[in-house]
Design a protein around this motif. Structure first.
Motif, PDB file in Angstrom:
ATOM      1  N   GLU A  23      -0.702  14.313  -3.882  1.00  0.00           N
ATOM      2  CA  GLU A  23      -1.861  15.148  -4.192  1.00  0.00           C
ATOM      3  C   GLU A  23      -1.947  16.355  -3.244  1.00  0.00           C
ATOM      4  O   GLU A  23      -2.455  17.418  -3.621  1.00  0.00           O
ATOM      5  CB  GLU A  23      -3.149  14.321  -4.072  1.00  0.00           C
ATOM      6  CG  GLU A  23      -3.292  13.249  -5.145  1.00  0.00           C
ATOM      7  CD  GLU A  23      -4.526  12.396  -4.907  1.00  0.00           C
ATOM      8  OE1 GLU A  23      -5.249  12.669  -3.912  1.00  0.00           O
ATOM      9  OE2 GLU A  23      -4.768  11.458  -5.697  1.00  0.00           O
ATOM     10  N   ASP A  24      -1.439  16.179  -2.032  1.00  0.00           N
ATOM     11  CA  ASP A  24      -1.489  17.269  -1.057  1.00  0.00           C
ATOM     12  C   ASP A  24      -0.553  18.423  -1.399  1.00  0.00           C
ATOM     13  O   ASP A  24      -0.677  19.510  -0.826  1.00  0.00           O
ATOM     14  CB  ASP A  24      -1.123  16.738   0.338  1.00  0.00           C
ATOM     15  CG  ASP A  24      -2.228  15.875   0.932  1.00  0.00           C
ATOM     16  OD1 ASP A  24      -3.348  15.925   0.391  1.00  0.00           O
ATOM     17  OD2 ASP A  24      -1.968  15.167   1.922  1.00  0.00           O
ATOM     18  N   LEU A  25       0.382  18.198  -2.329  1.00  0.00           N
ATOM     19  CA  LEU A  25       1.316  19.264  -2.682  1.00  0.00           C
ATOM     20  C   LEU A  25       0.582  20.473  -3.268  1.00  0.00           C
ATOM     21  O   LEU A  25       1.003  21.619  -3.083  1.00  0.00           O
ATOM     22  CB  LEU A  25       2.361  18.745  -3.671  1.00  0.00           C
ATOM     23  CG  LEU A  25       3.334  17.687  -3.125  1.00  0.00           C
ATOM     24  CD1 LEU A  25       4.211  17.148  -4.259  1.00  0.00           C
ATOM     25  CD2 LEU A  25       4.196  18.279  -2.002  1.00  0.00           C
ATOM     26  N   ASP A  26      -0.518  20.227  -3.987  1.00  0.00           N
ATOM     27  CA  ASP A  26      -1.271  21.305  -4.619  1.00  0.00           C
ATOM     28  C   ASP A  26      -2.596  21.582  -3.917  1.00  0.00           C
ATOM     29  O   ASP A  26      -3.367  22.438  -4.370  1.00  0.00           O
ATOM     30  CB  ASP A  26      -1.550  20.964  -6.088  1.00  0.00           C
ATOM     31  CG  ASP A  26      -0.267  20.755  -6.883  1.00  0.00           C
ATOM     32  OD1 ASP A  26       0.712  21.485  -6.607  1.00  0.00           O
ATOM     33  OD2 ASP A  26      -0.254  19.866  -7.761  1.00  0.00           O
ATOM     34  N   ALA A  27      -2.884  20.895  -2.835  1.00  0.00           N
ATOM     35  CA  ALA A  27      -4.161  21.065  -2.129  1.00  0.00           C
ATOM     36  C   ALA A  27      -4.075  22.206  -1.121  1.00  0.00           C
ATOM     37  O   ALA A  27      -2.985  22.534  -0.638  1.00  0.00           O
ATOM     38  CB  ALA A  27      -4.543  19.766  -1.413  1.00  0.00           C
ATOM     39  N   PHE A  39       0.815  -1.225   0.000  1.00  0.00           N
ATOM     40  CA  PHE A  39       0.000   0.000   0.000  1.00  0.00           C
ATOM     41  C   PHE A  39       0.848   1.274   0.000  1.00  0.00           C
ATOM     42  O   PHE A  39       0.297   2.377   0.003  1.00  0.00           O
ATOM     43  CB  PHE A  39      -0.920   0.018   1.235  1.00  0.00           C
ATOM     44  CG  PHE A  39      -1.830  -1.166   1.318  1.00  0.00           C
ATOM     45  CD1 PHE A  39      -2.908  -1.286   0.451  1.00  0.00           C
ATOM     46  CD2 PHE A  39      -1.606  -2.156   2.261  1.00  0.00           C
ATOM     47  CE1 PHE A  39      -3.753  -2.384   0.537  1.00  0.00           C
ATOM     48  CE2 PHE A  39      -2.443  -3.256   2.345  1.00  0.00           C
ATOM     49  CZ  PHE A  39      -3.517  -3.375   1.488  1.00  0.00           C
ATOM     50  N   LYS A  40       2.167   1.149   0.016  1.00  0.00           N
ATOM     51  CA  LYS A  40       3.017   2.338   0.094  1.00  0.00           C
ATOM     52  C   LYS A  40       2.847   3.238  -1.126  1.00  0.00           C
ATOM     53  O   LYS A  40       2.843   4.468  -1.003  1.00  0.00           O
ATOM     54  CB  LYS A  40       4.475   1.930   0.254  1.00  0.00           C
ATOM     55  CG  LYS A  40       4.787   1.385   1.646  1.00  0.00           C
ATOM     56  CD  LYS A  40       6.272   1.047   1.778  1.00  0.00           C
ATOM     57  CE  LYS A  40       6.588   0.563   3.188  1.00  0.00           C
ATOM     58  NZ  LYS A  40       8.018   0.202   3.353  1.00  0.00           N
ATOM     59  N   SER A  41       2.714   2.649  -2.291  1.00  0.00           N
ATOM     60  CA  SER A  41       2.555   3.477  -3.495  1.00  0.00           C
ATOM     61  C   SER A  41       1.241   4.274  -3.445  1.00  0.00           C
ATOM     62  O   SER A  41       1.188   5.438  -3.867  1.00  0.00           O
ATOM     63  CB  SER A  41       2.592   2.595  -4.742  1.00  0.00           C
ATOM     64  OG  SER A  41       1.552   1.615  -4.688  1.00  0.00           O
ATOM     65  N   ALA A  42       0.195   3.667  -2.907  1.00  0.00           N
ATOM     66  CA  ALA A  42      -1.086   4.380  -2.789  1.00  0.00           C
ATOM     67  C   ALA A  42      -0.982   5.533  -1.792  1.00  0.00           C
ATOM     68  O   ALA A  42      -1.512   6.632  -2.023  1.00  0.00           O
ATOM     69  CB  ALA A  42      -2.189   3.407  -2.370  1.00  0.00           C
ATOM     70  N   GLN A  67      -7.145  21.274   3.624  1.00  0.00           N
ATOM     71  CA  GLN A  67      -7.819  20.163   2.963  1.00  0.00           C
ATOM     72  C   GLN A  67      -6.821  19.078   2.546  1.00  0.00           C
ATOM     73  O   GLN A  67      -7.051  18.342   1.599  1.00  0.00           O
ATOM     74  CB  GLN A  67      -8.596  20.663   1.737  1.00  0.00           C
ATOM     75  CG  GLN A  67      -9.794  21.536   2.098  1.00  0.00           C
ATOM     76  CD  GLN A  67     -10.552  22.021   0.884  1.00  0.00           C
ATOM     77  OE1 GLN A  67     -10.521  23.192   0.559  1.00  0.00           O
ATOM     78  NE2 GLN A  67     -11.241  21.105   0.212  1.00  0.00           N
ATOM     79  N   ARG A  68      -5.738  18.979   3.280  1.00  0.00           N
ATOM     80  CA  ARG A  68      -4.759  17.936   3.017  1.00  0.00           C
ATOM     81  C   ARG A  68      -5.071  16.688   3.833  1.00  0.00           C
ATOM     82  O   ARG A  68      -5.785  16.739   4.816  1.00  0.00           O
ATOM     83  CB  ARG A  68      -3.352  18.450   3.344  1.00  0.00           C
ATOM     84  CG  ARG A  68      -2.941  19.639   2.479  1.00  0.00           C
ATOM     85  CD  ARG A  68      -1.591  20.186   2.902  1.00  0.00           C
ATOM     86  NE  ARG A  68      -1.263  21.404   2.150  1.00  0.00           N
ATOM     87  CZ  ARG A  68      -0.200  22.166   2.380  1.00  0.00           C
ATOM     88  NH1 ARG A  68       0.634  21.830   3.363  1.00  0.00           N
ATOM     89  NH2 ARG A  68       0.014  23.241   1.647  1.00  0.00           N
TER      90      ARG A  68
END
Length: 558
Positions: A71-75, A61-64, A79-80
């Protein structure tokens, strides 16, 4: 139990003094030869290798997880993904039912900074700053809850802090509007005795900033009244970056708001008014001067004593912090200000008046003359009604008094006391409802020229002798004032007092309770009246007969 440092020290000593071989040293100390070689090589034992915990169930599950963190880099910041949210998504979307939350949490904590570095994001670093004495200050607002007159109420705390010494000024207001913002500054300047010479730091609150001009540094379109205030007192403003990015630029005041709230406002203070609470806060600010900030050697008071001398002087003319409004008086003798109503004297009905809306009070003017002053109403659609404003109308309409809002407010505030109630009841008993109410209104009009304590004493004295008229109340109130009364500042002089004399209205007493009047009259010790002196006037005085003169006859003598 012997430590490895002690073991290595004994092995090295035996090798140095006794010249033992590695085999003999291992046999004597009960350790292996590799341990003996380590001890002979260096005096400090090698550190133990940290235990590497493996999580084989997490590997698939590490890749997920990494994808969620990228995705949090641009959130947006708020809302991270949190570790708990990542754990929930793994269970919902990937069927990770056998994973534990602690395993996911530890991986997210370790992996998030690594992903930030891979994306070129450096960790946030704060650089310690030095502030010159008397040069800078910081201002902010914070929310607080107060049990105000028995009601849990949200209020706003204005905080002002000198950056060098940490000396802070706090005030609590029912609002954080511009009038509270300006009034807080004035109180702070007057308390510290000066103004910072360089600038004061702010976030981009609407009381000061109308528009943030992005892409041009720190340029702002300022509120015109705020600009006038700064020009009046002669200081500059430094506006921090908007949002969370600029919070660290005034971190001193951010921390001070929380410290003061936890130290002095927990549990929630219980007060009757914000004025009472602000009196306590002034003392708390003085008490806080004895504390030390962080690892400083000197106290806040010691640093502030040096900083005070370097502040710029305050202009002698005080700025008017109130917001000026011009409402019109309604037929109910009320003016509407910021969703609340305030009473004015009834003679101003239908006329426009000028209102100075301040943080804690509302002052109403007719031209330059003050005609009413009220504490600011916190509740939406609330009212502040003064019974005195309606007395002239109530003289003509006495039947409107019992159910009036003004009377209800007077009772709630304690202005209309039990003594007034007793006087009103006695007056209505002797003079009827209309006449008794008018007598009460005449007594209420006395409050305009006499102290309330003296009038209450006058009412009590008048009721004692059964005289329910405003004239008797006025006489007894002046007598109470002459004997000391409510003038607490004047030393009371003991006077020789004879028998107590009071004004007695026999007519009022006979109307109230004739039997009690007759039974309560004092004994008459005067002598019975006599009319003996008047009887002397009924007897005529004796008259004496006058001597007769010789009769002379007319004729001729011959």
């Amino acid at each position: 139990m012997e430590s490895r440092v002690e073991l290595f020290a004994r092995i090295r000593r035996d090798a140095r003094v006794d010249g033992l071989s590695i085999r003999e040293l291992a046999r004597r100390h009960g350790v292996g030869r590799p341990t003996v070689r380590q001890a002979l090589a260096q005096a400090e034992p090698p550190s133990r290798k940290p235990r590497v915990r493996t999580a084989p169930r997490l590997d698939v599950f590490k890749s997920a997880i990494d994808e969620m963190l990228r995705e949090d880099l641009d959130a947006p910041r708020k809302q991270r993904h949190t570790a708990r949210r990542v754990f929930a998504r793994l269970a919902e979307e990937h069927g990770a039912a056998e994973l534990s939350y602690s395993t996911v949490r530890d991986y997210v904590r370790r992996r998030r900074p690594e992903i930030d570095l891979e994306a070129g994001r450096l960790p946030e670093v704060f650089i310690p700053q030095e502030h010159a004495p008397g040069a800078e200050a910081e201002v902010d607002f914070g929310e607080v809850w107060v049990v105000l007159a028995g009601v849990k109420t949200k209020c706003h705390m204005f905080a002002f802090r000198l950056s060098h010494s940490g000396k802070a000024i706090h005030r609590i207001y029912p609002t954080q509007a511009q009038e509270a913002f300006l009034e807080g500054h004035i109180d702070a300047f007057e308390d510290i005795g000066g103004i910072p010479t360089r600038h004061i730091r702010y976030d981009n609150l609407t009381d000061a900033v109308v528009k943030v001009i992005y892409g041009t540094g720190r340029q702002r379109t300022e509120n015109q009244r705020w600009l006038l205030f700064r020009s009046h007192y002669g200081f500059d403003a430094f506006y921090c970056h908007p949002g969370i990015e600029g919070a660290h630029e005034k971190g001193g005041i951010e921390g001070d708001v929380g410290r003061f709230r936890r130290t002095h406002l927990s549990p929630m203070p219980v007060v009757d008014s914000l004025a009472e609470l602000n009196v306590k806060i002034r003392q708390w600010d003085l008490d806080d001067e004895d504390r030390r900030i962080g690892d400083r050697i000197r106290t806040v008071a010691q640093d502030f004593a040096l900083e005070r001398e370097l502040l710029a002087p305050i202009t002698p003319e005080r700025f008017e912090p109130g917001l000026s409004l011009t409402p019109r008086v309604s037929r109910s003798s009320l003016v509407r200000v910021r969703m609340a109503s305030y009473s004015v004297p009834a003679r101003f009905i239908g006329r426009p008046v000028r209102v100075s809306l301040r943080a804690s009070e509302v002052i109403i003017f007719d031209g330059r003359t003050e005609i009413a002053r009220h504490p600011r109403v916190v509740a939406l659609h609330g009212q502040s009604v003064n019974l005195d404003h309606y007395l002239e109308v109530l003289l003509r309409k006495p039947g409107a008094l019992p159910g009036s809002t003004a009377l209800a407010h007077a009772r709630a505030s304690g202005v209309f006391t039990a003594a007034h109630e007793a006087f009103w009841a006695a007056a209505r008993k002797t003079d009827g409802d209309a006449g008794g109410t008018r007598a009460l209104i005449d007594v209420l009009l006395l409050h305009r020229s006499m102290d309330a304590e003296n009038i209450v004493a006058g009412i009590t004295a008048a009721l004692t002798v059964g005289a329910v008229t405003a004239d008797v109340v006025a006489v007894e109130a002046r007598r109470h004032e002459a004997l000391g009364g409510s003038r607490l500042a004047r030393p009371r002089v003991e006077q020789a007092r004879g028998p107590e004399r009071r004004v007695v209205s026999l007519t009022q007493r006979r109307l109230a309770d004739p039997a009690a009047v007759i039974a309560g009259l004092p004994a008459d010790t005067r002598p019975l009246p006599s009319v003996a002196a008047y009887d002397q006037l009924l007897r005529l005085p004796e008259r004496t007969t006058p001597e007769t003169a010789p009769t002379v006859q007319k004729g001729t003598g011959s």
